[in-house]
Design a protein around this motif. Structure first.
Motif, PDB file in Angstrom:
ATOM      1  N   LYS A  46      11.640 -11.502  69.479  1.00  0.00           N
ATOM      2  CA  LYS A  46      11.701 -12.959  69.552  1.00  0.00           C
ATOM      3  C   LYS A  46      11.073 -13.429  70.859  1.00  0.00           C
ATOM      4  O   LYS A  46      11.323 -12.862  71.928  1.00  0.00           O
ATOM      5  N   GLU A  47      10.257 -14.473  70.777  1.00  0.00           N
ATOM      6  CA  GLU A  47       9.562 -14.992  71.955  1.00  0.00           C
ATOM      7  C   GLU A  47      10.555 -15.330  73.062  1.00  0.00           C
ATOM      8  O   GLU A  47      11.566 -15.989  72.828  1.00  0.00           O
ATOM      9  N   LYS A  57      15.228 -18.092  62.875  1.00  0.00           N
ATOM     10  CA  LYS A  57      15.764 -19.022  61.890  1.00  0.00           C
ATOM     11  C   LYS A  57      14.633 -19.775  61.183  1.00  0.00           C
ATOM     12  O   LYS A  57      13.609 -20.104  61.788  1.00  0.00           O
ATOM     13  N   ASN A  59      12.625 -22.831  59.645  1.00  0.00           N
ATOM     14  CA  ASN A  59      12.392 -24.230  60.030  1.00  0.00           C
ATOM     15  C   ASN A  59      12.892 -24.527  61.438  1.00  0.00           C
ATOM     16  O   ASN A  59      13.418 -25.612  61.714  1.00  0.00           O
ATOM     17  N   SER A  60      12.742 -23.566  62.340  1.00  0.00           N
ATOM     18  CA  SER A  60      13.125 -23.766  63.735  1.00  0.00           C
ATOM     19  C   SER A  60      11.896 -23.622  64.618  1.00  0.00           C
ATOM     20  O   SER A  60      10.794 -23.337  64.145  1.00  0.00           O
ATOM     21  N   ASP A  61      12.096 -23.826  65.920  1.00  0.00           N
ATOM     22  CA  ASP A  61      11.004 -23.647  66.868  1.00  0.00           C
ATOM     23  C   ASP A  61      10.893 -22.201  67.340  1.00  0.00           C
ATOM     24  O   ASP A  61      10.040 -21.887  68.179  1.00  0.00           O
ATOM     25  N   GLU A  62      11.716 -21.312  66.820  1.00  0.00           N
ATOM     26  CA  GLU A  62      11.700 -19.919  67.245  1.00  0.00           C
ATOM     27  C   GLU A  62      10.432 -19.213  66.759  1.00  0.00           C
ATOM     28  O   GLU A  62       9.954 -19.465  65.648  1.00  0.00           O
ATOM     29  N   LYS A  63       9.916 -18.334  67.596  1.00  0.00           N
ATOM     30  CA  LYS A  63       8.710 -17.571  67.281  1.00  0.00           C
ATOM     31  C   LYS A  63       8.971 -16.086  67.481  1.00  0.00           C
ATOM     32  O   LYS A  63       9.871 -15.681  68.213  1.00  0.00           O
ATOM     33  N   THR A 127       1.503 -14.379  68.347  1.00  0.00           N
ATOM     34  CA  THR A 127       2.721 -15.179  68.271  1.00  0.00           C
ATOM     35  C   THR A 127       2.747 -15.879  66.920  1.00  0.00           C
ATOM     36  O   THR A 127       1.779 -16.547  66.540  1.00  0.00           O
ATOM     37  N   ASN A 130       2.777 -19.681  63.211  1.00  0.00           N
ATOM     38  CA  ASN A 130       1.949 -20.585  63.993  1.00  0.00           C
ATOM     39  C   ASN A 130       1.366 -21.666  63.103  1.00  0.00           C
ATOM     40  O   ASN A 130       1.669 -21.739  61.910  1.00  0.00           O
ATOM     41  N   GLU A 131       0.544 -22.535  63.695  1.00  0.00           N
ATOM     42  CA  GLU A 131       0.015 -23.671  62.945  1.00  0.00           C
ATOM     43  C   GLU A 131      -0.916 -23.253  61.815  1.00  0.00           C
ATOM     44  O   GLU A 131      -1.154 -24.011  60.873  1.00  0.00           O
ATOM     45  N   SER A 134       2.502 -20.530  58.526  1.00  0.00           N
ATOM     46  CA  SER A 134       3.948 -20.660  58.703  1.00  0.00           C
ATOM     47  C   SER A 134       4.645 -20.201  57.428  1.00  0.00           C
ATOM     48  O   SER A 134       4.012 -19.987  56.389  1.00  0.00           O
TER      49      SER A 134
END
Length: 307
Positions: A46-47, A57, A59-63, A127, A130-131, A134
């Motif tokens: 995990k980042e 998780k 739909n989270s900001d976790e990468k 990472t 990403n955009e 996803s």
């Protein structure tokens, strides 16, 4: 014996959605594997936390971050894609367009060459999500890395998981009640509250997996609840289904410096154009008093002081 509470990834649950097949078996899964012997130091985490397990998780900001090194001076063009798996790590029947948003494959473009090292290598970093790619569904996943046009011959595949907080889980680790495992084992009991979920047959529709130190090769698959009722499943088996061998504390050593011998390092030599590091042999502690020493439970991180 290793520390009871710190070593378990507890608990992965799967709600059946028609993805499981009768032929699926934990003995024949998609696995973490590196097929190119030039690729070293593969880590997926995990980042922001390099010692974490690859779980984030939905739909989270976790990468997640994938790091690896390719030995040599010449970079390769690597691509990657995701494979959605069922609870037994078999490729699921879900179409890629239903779980990937964006491209179905992409190139790893973040890489750089080593500088002033005895062994030359190219360091790659990815990472994700990403955009460009996803993920739309929770579940088990494989990230597959391959050279251009060789998706069916990956150089590596790594497992990761996307979770949802659909059920509440409480757990505890303790000495087993069984006398033959009392001094050597660690038992994990847990309770699952699935109120709010539509579950017709909890003991059949919900399966569980318990891991020790994040290892899949000795994971406890598909444990059955001992008690079912009031939207709860209780797993506290007396049949050794959820018992792991405690083992010993991991032996730790620090090689961040190649000029100073830290604890447990016997000597450092430079031969055949490489550094050779020799460790102090561990003494037999079978009949010695137990003491707890903080360790990384088999993990490692990459660092150096003089570079």
């Amino acid at each position: 014996m290793d520390h009871l509470l710190a070593i378990f990834t507890v608990v992965t649950l799967f709600l059946s959605q028609g993805m499981r097949t009768d032929s699926a078996s934990p003995d024949d899964p998609l696995k973490d594997v590196v097929t190119d012997q030039r690729i070293k130091s593969v880590q997926l985490y995990k980042e922001g936390w390099s010692l974490s397990y690859p779980v984030i998780k939905l739909n989270s900001d976790e990468k997640l971050v994938l790091d690896f090194d390719l030995l040599g001076n010449d970079p390769e063009s690597y691509y990657y894609t995701y494979i959605h798996c069922d609870r037994d790590w078999k490729e699921s029947s879900v179409f890629q367009s239903d779980y990937i948003n964006g491209q179905t494959e992409d190139q790893i473009t973040d890489y750089k060459s080593s500088f002033n090292t005895k062994t030359s290598y190219i360091h790659y970093k990815l990472t994700f999500p990403n955009e460009r790619m996803s993920l739309l569904l929770s579940g088990n996943y494989i990230i597959k890395v391959y050279t251009q046009g060789n998706q069916d011959k990956p150089v590596m595949s790594k497992r990761f998981m996307i979770t949802e907080e659909a059920a509440a889980i409480t757990c505890s680790a303790h000495r087993p009640a069984l006398t033959d495992s009392y001094n050597t084992g660690q038992q994990v009991d847990f309770t699952v509250n699935f109120s709010g979920l539509r579950v017709n047959d909890p003991s059949r529709d919900i399966s569980s997996v318990v891991l020790q130190n994040g290892k899949w090769y000795d994971a406890k698959f598909d444990l059955k609840p001992d008690l079912v009722g009031n939207d709860e499943l209780r797993y506290n088996s007396l049949l050794a289904k959820n018992i792991f061998p405690g083992g010993n504390e991991y032996r730790s050593f620090d090689t961040k410096s190649l000029y100073y011998q830290t604890e447990f390092i016997r000597k450092i030599e430079f031969t055949d154009d490489k550094y050779q590091i020799f460790l102090v042999p561990s003494e037999n502690r079978e009949f010695m008093p137990y003491f707890y020493q903080q360790d990384l439970n088999g993990k490692y991180y990459v660092a150096i002081k003089e570079g």
